[in-house]
Structure formats: C-alpha cells, structure tokens
Design a protein around this motif. Structure first.
Motif, mmCIF file in Angstrom:
data_model
loop_
_atom_site.group_PDB
_atom_site.id
_atom_site.type_symbol
_atom_site.label_atom_id
_atom_site.label_comp_id
_atom_site.label_asym_id
_atom_site.label_seq_id
_atom_site.Cartn_x
_atom_site.Cartn_y
_atom_site.Cartn_z
ATOM 1 N N ILE B 384 0.832 -1.155 -0.092
ATOM 2 C CA ILE B 384 0.117 -0.005 0.018
ATOM 3 C C ILE B 384 0.858 1.488 0.029
ATOM 4 C CG2 ILE B 384 -0.133 0.030 2.496
ATOM 5 C CD1 ILE B 384 -3.252 1.104 1.956
ATOM 6 N N SER B 385 0.403 2.159 -0.940
ATOM 7 C CA SER B 385 1.154 3.481 -0.851
ATOM 8 C C SER B 385 0.174 4.632 -1.079
ATOM 9 C CB SER B 385 2.342 3.089 -2.346
ATOM 10 O OG SER B 385 3.008 4.544 -2.400
ATOM 11 N N HIS B 386 0.553 5.816 -1.218
ATOM 12 C CA HIS B 386 -0.280 6.889 -0.952
ATOM 13 C C HIS B 386 -1.115 6.942 0.177
ATOM 14 C CE1 HIS B 386 0.750 8.449 -5.142
ATOM 15 N NE2 HIS B 386 1.481 8.149 -4.790
ATOM 16 N N ASN B 387 -0.691 6.310 1.431
ATOM 17 C CA ASN B 387 -1.244 6.034 2.655
ATOM 18 C C ASN B 387 -0.443 5.899 3.695
ATOM 19 O OD1 ASN B 387 -2.688 3.936 4.376
ATOM 20 N ND2 ASN B 387 -4.302 4.441 2.960
ATOM 21 N N ARG B 389 -0.240 3.918 5.765
ATOM 22 C CA ARG B 389 0.027 2.607 6.172
ATOM 23 C C ARG B 389 1.307 2.317 5.325
ATOM 24 N NH1 ARG B 389 -4.051 -1.381 5.231
ATOM 25 N NH2 ARG B 389 -3.054 -2.719 6.865
#
Lengths: 413, 413
Positions: B384-387, B389
């Motif tokens: 997960i990216s642009h987040n 987490r």
C-alpha cells in the motif's frame, strides 16, 4: 379587492438584489442567502424595515424567527398567520420562500391602503433556515416554534466549518429574546412557487395544496482505503468512490422498478477524500435525499436503500455508516382551509386543482398545531427552482397573493 | 561493501517527521508534503543540509530541482546520477520518493566513510512535484530538466487556489538560478518502493524495472442543471452526479471486459456543484486516471472511455467536456543497466525478477536522454502506498540501496 401586483413584484426584485451573484454557467443573476450568513442578515433587516414601515409590531425569537403583528379589532383572538422564509440555497432564484413572506406583507399593505381592520390580528412571519442547506436540518425555525425540535438542540447544530447556530444568530443580530414556542394561530397560510412542472403543464393558475410528501435524508460515511491509482491492482482496492457511485445509480433503479410509488431520490453531495486524480478515494461523505407522497412507500424505500448500503459495503469491502439528518412524514392539510383556498380561486376566476408538494415547507410544521392552507403558483421553465432560472410571472405571483388575501380576510373575520 | 542500514532508515524517519500529521481514519502518522508548500520547503532544506554535510556541491535550478554533486577523478566525464523526489501526496507514508533520494545520499555517505573516489562524478538529485497532485502535471521538475516541458509553461501552472508554480517556488526559497536543461548523465538510477503487492506476493527481495506503464489523465467537466431534489420529476433531471457515477462504474466494466489488457482506472476526484443534500448536482468536476503497460491497449481504452463520455452525455442530457492533464507513453528501460541491476542483486544473494512500474517515476523522463535503471523494493500490507500505512522494512530498504551502490560504482568506473 386585489393586491398591487407591481408593488409585490418590485418587492420581490428588491429582496432578490440582496445576496445576488452572477451564475457562472448561465450568466443569470442568482441569489445566495444561505441561512445566518451576512447576506441573510442583510435580507432580514430589509424585511424587518418593511414590516416597521407597514406599522407592524416586530418580535424576534431565540431561534431567529421574525413575527410582524397587525392588531385585530378583538386583539385577544388567535391571529391568522401568513408565513414562509427568506433564506435560500446557494444557487437560488428570488421567489422560493420570499413570495410567501412578501406576499404576506402585500396583504397587509393592501389592507392598510384601504384602512381595513380585521376582527382577528394578522401576523406575517419568516422562519430561520427553512432550506436546511447549511446546518443539515430543514424547516429549522418553524420546527422549533411548533415544538418538534428543542431550542438547545437547534442552537447546537453546526455547519461544515464547525460554526454553531446560536453563535451565527448572534453574529447577524437575530438572536432574539422572545420565547420560541408560538401560541397556536387560528390558521396558518403560505403562498409559494410550485418548484415543479405540474401546474404549467396542466395550464392551471393556482395549486390548492392537499399536503406535503414525506422526506428522508441520510448522510453516509463510506470508509475504504486510499491507495495509489497506478499500482494498486483492481482486486485489492476498497474504493469509497465506486461504492458511492453504485448507491447513486441504485437509487434510480429503485425508482424505475415502480415498487416505491412516486419516489424521488437524489445524491446531492459526494465528497471523496483525498479527492485527487491519482489516489483511490479512501473515504467519501455522501448524502441521500428521498421523497414520497406515501408514508408506507417511503418506509419501503428507506428499508430498500439501507439494505443496499449493507450489500455495497460487503461487495466493495468498505464500511458504510449513515445517520438520519432529516425525517418528516407526509402531511395532509386541513380540509376546511383547502376548501377556502379553492373557493377564493373560484371567486377570482382562477383555474385551480389539488396538488401535493414535493418540497418541505414551514406550513407542514404548523400543521401539527393549527389548520393550515397553502397556495401554489406556477413557475416558468418546467418550474425549475433552487436555480437562478427560477421565475414566476408578475401575474402568477399576483394571483397567488390575491387568493392569500381573500382566504386571510375570510379567516380573520 | 554494504551501506549502513540503520543510518539509512534513521534518515527516512527524520525526513518523515517533516509534514507529519495524524491520520483521522487509522490514527497512524502520515506525511503531507504537497509540492511547494511550506512543509515541502522545510523538507528540501533538511535534505540540502544533509547534502552539504556530505560535502556535495549543491545547485538549484529555475524549476526548483536540486542537484548535489560529488566530483570524480575525471570530473569532465558525464556523471552517474541517482535521483527521485521528496514531495508527497497529501496522505502519504514516508518512503515514496524519499527512499531514492536518501538512498542516493546513503551511497555517498558509504563512499565517504571509506574515502573511495570514483572515476566519474556522482550526482544525487531530487525533482520538483513528481506527484503532480497540486499543479496537475506529474514528474514536473524532471520533465523540465529533460526538455519535455518548457520552463515557462511549467512556471505558469496554477493550483486550485490560483497560485502559480513560479511564485510558490519563490515563496519557499527554491527558485534557483541554474539552467533547467540538464546535461545528459552517463546513466540515471532510482531506487523506489514498489507501491504494489507483486514482489511481496512472490517472495522477491528486488524488482528489476523493465519500464513504466503508460499514463493518461482526463479532467472532466459535466454540465447538467441544478434543480430542487423534492420537486423536479426524475424524467426532467439533468443530473451531473449520476453521469459521473456512470463513468466511474463503466471504468470497472471496461477492465472486467478484458479487452484492454492490464488496464487500471480510477476516478479519484468528484466535485459536485453545489454539492448539497437537496439539490440535483448541476455541475461536476471529475478526474479519470488510466494506466496500461501496453501503449496500444492504452489507446484503445482512451478511445473507449471517450466514446462513453459521449454516450452518457446523450443519455443523461448533460454536456461533458474533458481535457488531457497528463499523458505519457510506456517506457522501456535500458537493457544494459537492467542487466547490471540483476547482476548486482545476484552478487548480493538477493532474489529478483523483472517488473513493470504501475506508477510514474522521474526515471522515465531521464530515459529520453540517457540509459536508466530502477530498483524496486517490496512494501508491507500489499505494498500500500499514497497512504500512511505505507511501510518497507529496514532490510528491504537496505537491500535496494545496496544494489544501487553496486550498480552506481560499476557505472562510475
């Protein structure tokens, strides 16, 4: 006896200049007097000045409702009240609500011109935040005045910026000291633009309101996972925007199914977070507005869409929570007042028919505490409303207020 | 020879504290260093200070790209450049871009520790507004540096508040005076988090980038008619929100059809106007983000969705206009540098495989002017990216930068 059509229309134009803006899409002049903004305050002061000029005694209550009273010969009798609202949606025309308030003042002016007294007092009122756009609850002021909504609850409502009703009333100088609970009037009357196409389509001059349809508003919070639009495989996404889109389209499928009577439905607000081109929306705030003239069909449609929230949540792997931000049952208006409205139209030679309202109105709040009547006049362009194109002709407006005058006089004697 | 894993990870944490915020949904610490904001300026000054501390000669060009140069034994030779970006989306973690820049500095620090000189100069660079979230064009700085985008055009881009790139560069003190066109490096290298689930799913430690997929962004303006939600019959509505919902769901149907290869698609932005519960949306601004590793399939998908815009416009009686806000073809990386990356991973005993990037990267801009190689490291939680987490382990980051060091040394001799 007729009202002064030119004076009435001029007063509508005058009020419509307060909060005016130029619509970017159409180039038309629209009105933005969202409740308890500076523009609403300016509009309120304008109408209060007109009340004073007509010799009315003005009181402001603690939720900002304004009452202008003309004494009766027997001033101890319950008054006949004429009311509506002057707040607007942000993209309004100049008729919605204003016709009812300025029409009431035109009735007073007509009686003043002729030095006519009435047995009962007459009261012209306008109520706070009928539209409900800013603080999420429509008919706010009339709901408090008629006891449906406690004052403290109304005061503590906030807008999206966190500003509270009580503070905003104070800021525009309309946090009055009169008690909010209104003594039941002898009758309540309201003249309003139809905001729909039916009267014009049928070539009718007057709509005699039989009642108001049920309204249900939901505010949804859809929680997915914000993620990179370029790298996150479709099967791993939890896209809150897709979930909102499915709910939006399902509303139309429900209507098309024919299972929910004359249901109407709208998703007016969709706010994806973070709302950027290359990020899967992780959270969406959205609204659902349901209307139905039939309470049972409304209940069925509410159960249907709530069930669909659960289905979308499961299928899209998102969380969906919702809260009810408005809920009013359908309301049937008093048969005697309806008959008086129809008789007045007949006496004036105006074509008319019964009609149910698709919108909420302050009248439905008063229907709980007194007999209520409403008069609709047709609008141009399919009766478009909540839009700068909203337009009722001088003749249409005058017809409605002539009926208002006649019914008010009959009830006040 | 290995880099210092602890020092690398500490530098990622240090930079991640600049622009940090607490995510309301998860309670995690996220990063918001949107390009050319005060937080971006602070992050830039932090990295420039680190460059100075490592003895690099720092230059800033007129689009705000920053280059830190370590001289070579033969300083007239074209340098080996290691680059990426430190701007972020508003809901970012601390690895995207930063690993490439701080990894480059860790390579320099490792060479400094050992007093190792290289034949060619080494340059560590970071480029302005790679994310494209604020001014609508991604890889902005590297596109200007490599001649795809004229400086004046880049300077005149504005954000939603009307602020211009040039003024915002000036405001944070990064409107440099070095010419923007960069002399072609001997090679360009970039280490980056995968931002996807593939490496972790396959248990791989290193991804050897074969190239970058094609990207196409559309900004749509959908024009219907704002109207009253309670009174406007469904058949008379021109609901721009419903039109946007249909386009959003159609993107998924296109993917499911299998006709467009490994297409990905996202509607990240939906802004209905006026965006209120009881008003049919009269206008919607929405975005479409298309990705595809295959240029022909991308072309087919663009034609498909543009055709669907027309169909929805006709069926929903709305107007739909769109403009292309980004369009980059797929890019194949240099075979020699790819082979060097694979060989370095082998020499370090790291498992690896070729992979194509789903996201845009500064490397693809440099692929037009010099040989390019990219190293991917896996991320936790399905990458997960642009987040907030977003997370790559210290070991994963060190593996990637060890490969970077080995390949850079080989190319610089």
């Amino acid at each position: 006896m007729h009202i002064d059509s030119a004076r009435l229309y001029r007063s509508i134009d005058d009020l419509g200049r307060i909060g005016a803006y130029t619509d970017a899409d159409s180039g038309l002049q629209g009105v933005n007097r969202l409740a308890l903004t500076a523009a609403d305050g300016e509009g309120r002061r304008h109408v209060v000045a007109r009340m004073h000029a007509l010799g009315l005694t003005v009181t402001v209550d603690a939720i900002g409702n304004v009452y202008g009273r003309r004494p009766g010969r027997n001033d101890a009798l319950a008054p006949v009240m004429i009311g509506s609202h002057i707040d607007s949606v942000p993209t309004a025309g100049r008729f919605d609500g204003c016709l009812g308030v300025l029409g009431g003042l035109e009735v007073i002016a007509t009686l003043n011109d002729r030095n006519l007294a009435t047995e009962r007092p007459l009261v012209v009122a306008f109520f706070t935040d009928e539209e409900g756009c800013r603080f999420g609850t429509d008919m706010l002021g009339s709901a408090v005045a008629t006891g449906r909504l406690p004052l403290e609850e109304a005061w503590s409502l906030t807008d999206l910026g966190g500003k509270r009703v009580r503070d905003e009333l104070d800021a525009i100088g309309f946090l009055g000291d009169a008690p909010v609970l209104v003594a039941p009037p002898h009758a309540y009357l309201e003249c309003h633009v139809e905001q729909g196409p039916i009267l014009a389509a049928k070539g009718l001059q007057i709509g005699v309101l039989s009642g108001v349809q049920a309204i249900s508003w939901h505010e949804l919070t859809i929680r997915g996972t914000s993620a990179h639009a370029g790298t996150t495989p479709m099967e791993l996404r939890r896209d809150a925007g897709v979930a909102a889109a499915r709910i939006n389209l399902h509303l139309r499928e429900m209507i098309a199914s024919g299972r929910f009577g004359e249901m109407r439905a709208t998703m007016g607000c969709i706010q994806p977070h973070p709302g950027l081109v290359n990020i899967v929306p992780g959270r969406v705030i959205a609204t659902v507005d349901l209307r139905n003239p039939d309470d049972a069909a409304m209940g069925d449609s509410e159960a249907g869409i709530i069930g669909f929230y659960d289905r979308v949540a499961a299928e899209e792997h998102v969380g969906i929570t919702w809260r009810q931000t408005a809920r009013t049952p359908s309301v049937a208006f008093d048969p005697d007042v309806r008959a008086r409205v129809a008789a007045a139209a007949d006496a004036l030679g105006l074509s008319h028919a019964p009609i149910i309202s698709g919108a909420g109105h302050d009248a439905q709040e008063f229907a709980r505490i007194c007999p209520v009547g409403m008069v609709f006049v047709p609008g141009e362009f399919d009766g478009i409303s909540h839009n700068p194109r909203e337009l009722s002709t001088p003749e249409a407006c005058a017809n409605g207020v002539d009926v208002l005058l006649r019914v008010a006089l009959g009830l006040a004697e």
